[in-house]
Design an enzyme around this catalytic site. Structure first.
Site, short mmCIF file in Angstrom:
data_model
loop_
_atom_site.label_atom_id
_atom_site.label_comp_id
_atom_site.label_asym_id
_atom_site.label_seq_id
_atom_site.Cartn_x
_atom_site.Cartn_y
_atom_site.Cartn_z
N ARG A 233 0.73 -1.23 0.02
CA ARG A 233 0.04 0.12 -0.09
C ARG A 233 0.81 1.14 0.06
NH1 ARG A 233 -3.60 -2.70 -1.50
NH2 ARG A 233 -5.70 -3.08 -0.41
N HIS A 281 -1.66 0.60 -9.95
CA HIS A 281 -2.24 -0.49 -8.85
C HIS A 281 -2.55 -1.63 -9.75
CE1 HIS A 281 -4.25 -0.76 -4.76
NE2 HIS A 281 -3.95 -2.17 -5.41
P1 NAP Z 1 -1.89 -11.81 4.30
O1 NAP Z 1 -2.14 -12.99 3.91
O2 NAP Z 1 -2.81 -11.11 5.60
O3 NAP Z 1 -0.63 -11.58 4.95
C1 NAP Z 1 0.04 -10.64 5.55
C2 NAP Z 1 1.37 -10.79 5.76
O4 NAP Z 1 2.13 -9.83 6.59
C3 NAP Z 1 1.50 -12.07 6.97
O5 NAP Z 1 2.71 -12.76 6.64
C4 NAP Z 1 1.85 -11.13 8.01
O6 NAP Z 1 2.62 -11.73 9.06
C5 NAP Z 1 2.60 -10.05 7.65
N1 NAP Z 1 2.54 -9.03 8.54
C6 NAP Z 1 1.64 -8.04 8.80
N2 NAP Z 1 1.82 -7.31 9.99
C7 NAP Z 1 3.27 -7.60 10.05
C8 NAP Z 1 4.26 -6.67 10.81
N3 NAP Z 1 3.63 -5.68 11.60
N4 NAP Z 1 5.40 -7.16 10.68
C9 NAP Z 1 5.81 -8.26 9.96
N5 NAP Z 1 4.99 -8.99 9.16
C10 NAP Z 1 3.60 -8.51 9.17
O7 NAP Z 1 -2.23 -10.50 3.19
P2 NAP Z 1 -2.00 -10.76 1.63
O8 NAP Z 1 -3.22 -11.44 0.94
O9 NAP Z 1 -0.83 -11.50 1.17
O10 NAP Z 1 -2.04 -9.36 1.15
C11 NAP Z 1 -0.89 -8.32 1.63
C12 NAP Z 1 -1.17 -6.95 1.02
O11 NAP Z 1 -0.80 -6.88 -0.40
C13 NAP Z 1 -2.81 -6.50 1.09
O12 NAP Z 1 -3.07 -6.12 2.38
C14 NAP Z 1 -2.76 -5.39 0.16
O13 NAP Z 1 -2.54 -4.19 0.56
C15 NAP Z 1 -1.74 -5.90 -0.90
N6 NAP Z 1 -2.09 -6.14 -2.19
C16 NAP Z 1 -1.85 -5.60 -3.19
C17 NAP Z 1 -2.48 -5.66 -4.54
C18 NAP Z 1 -1.85 -4.86 -5.71
O14 NAP Z 1 -2.39 -4.97 -6.55
N7 NAP Z 1 -0.83 -4.10 -5.75
C19 NAP Z 1 -3.11 -6.73 -4.60
C20 NAP Z 1 -3.42 -7.65 -3.61
C21 NAP Z 1 -2.93 -7.20 -2.31
P3 NAP Z 1 2.05 -13.10 9.98
O15 NAP Z 1 1.96 -14.34 9.13
O16 NAP Z 1 2.93 -13.46 11.03
O17 NAP Z 1 0.66 -12.93 10.43
#
Ligand code: NAP
Length: 318
Positions: A233, A281
């Site tokens: 983000r 994006h």
């Molecule tokens: P997710 O499955 O919830 O994974 C989040 C990961 O981040 C987990 O491994 C979590 O750790 C880690 N995390 C969270 N807070 C943390 C912290 N304070 N310190 C260290 N690690 C932390 O989310 P996702 O589905 O992979 O998506 C991630 C993000 O990608 C979304 O929130 C969105 O912002 C972005 N995204 C962008 C696009 C785009 O087109 N650019 C598309 C889709 C998503 P734990 O495993 O320990 O809980």
């Protein structure tokens, strides 16, 4: 049963989504409530809605559903939803769609290969008509750090490792390693990943803990001239700090897919920088058809009494 599709989308996109949800949830009545005030369904329909599928819902709308029991986001990131102070305290699931993670991995691989093969430097040379081969490490000699080892991070790290990069991933809690991917967690783990990764990929969710994580302190700990890919983000990056790090040569090139204000305004100075690649994006746009199938499967899980996939923990914000 009525499922409310609460969405503020362009008309064409709204029509595709509504049709996809109807195809994946044939036993339910999909009722759309859009950004248009006149689109509000009748009060007796709203009174009976227990499941809402949401895509950019106008703030406050979910609070008007007295029978609401599940909110299913159409997006993987829920930071904007959680910013609604009137968000009801019912289970909230973010989108978990394996196709989305595969799309993200493909985008990340593309950017990492371009940085690894020094395309920004060759593009700059081309602009000057300058012929100069640069030393080229092999993929196995290039350490790539991935921040966030969730759905997006794991798929991306696994593909980078499969192709041959030296990959290390960072997550909040310790996680079992993936084939070919070293894992790090906690504050020490972050230091390690920042210090080691010549190319850093950000795939964290935006939370109070991760907001502004990619600022002067993080950039100073990265190897000089490192590449950065932000597909998490916009709020993760402190833009003035990034510009200072680029000007100083501490960061060699940044690929930015996400911004705090989207679309990025026409006059924004970021557009003009040769050391920044801007994409609108598009790293992993939600595909309404595969997302509607994943959403239907998640609603079925929830109706069967199981926890939905992607259940958001309000205390951590993801
Ligand atoms: P997710 O499955 O919830 O994974 C989040 C990961 O981040 C987990 O491994 C979590 O750790 C880690 N995390 C969270 N807070 C943390 C912290 N304070 N310190 C260290 N690690 C932390 O989310 P996702 O589905 O992979 O998506 C991630 C993000 O990608 C979304 O929130 C969105 O912002 C972005 N995204 C962008 C696009 C785009 O087109 N650019 C598309 C889709 C998503 P734990 O495993 O320990 O809980």
């Amino acid at each position: 049963m009525s499922i409310l599709f609460l969405a503020d989308l362009a008309a064409e996109e709204l029509a595709v989504w509504t049709q996809a949800l109807r195809a994946s949830l044939p036993g339910d009545d999909i009722v759309a409530w859009t950004g248009e005030p006149a689109s509000a369904p009748a009060a007796e329909i709203l009174a009976g809605v227990s499941v809402a599928v949401v895509a950019n819902p106008p703030p406050g709308r979910l609070a008007r559903l007295p029978a609401l029991r599940l909110v299913q986001s159409a997006w993987a990131g829920v930071d904007a939803l959680l910013a609604d102070p009137a968000l009801p305290a019912v289970p909230l699931a973010r989108l978990v769609d394996p196709l989305l993670a595969a799309d993200m991995a493909e985008a990340v691989l593309g950017h990492v290969l371009a940085l690894h093969r020094q395309m920004p430097a060759y593009r700059a040379q081309q602009a000057r008509g300058h012929w100069q081969p640069l030393a080229q490490p092999r993929m196995a000699e290039r350490r790539v750090g991935v921040l966030g080892m969730g759905e997006m991070g794991q798929a991306s790290a696994a593909l980078l490792a499969q192709v041959g990069f030296d990959v290390v991933g960072w997550s909040r809690r310790p996680r079992a390693p993936l084939p070919g991917v070293a894992m790090a967690s906690g504050a020490d783990g972050l230091d390690h990943v920042l210090g080691a990764g010549q190319i850093l990929i950000n795939l964290l969710p935006l939370t109070p803990q991760t907001q502004g994580l990619l600022g002067a302190g993080a950039f100073a700990r990265m190897p000089r001239g490192a590449g950065l890919v932000n597909a998490g983000r916009g709020g993760h990056v402190v833009v003035p700090d990034l510009i200072a790090a680029l000007d100083a040569g501490q960061i060699g090139h940044a690929v930015l897919d996400v911004f705090t204000v989207e679309p990025l305004p026409a006059g924004d100075p970021l557009w003009q920088r040769a050391d920044i690649t801007i994409t609108p994006h598009v790293a992993a746009p939600t595909d309404p058809h595969s997302a509607a199938r994943a959403i239907a499967a998640n609603i079925a899980r929830w109706r069967a009494g199981e926890a939905p996939l992607g259940l958001v923990d309000r205390s951590t914000g993801y």
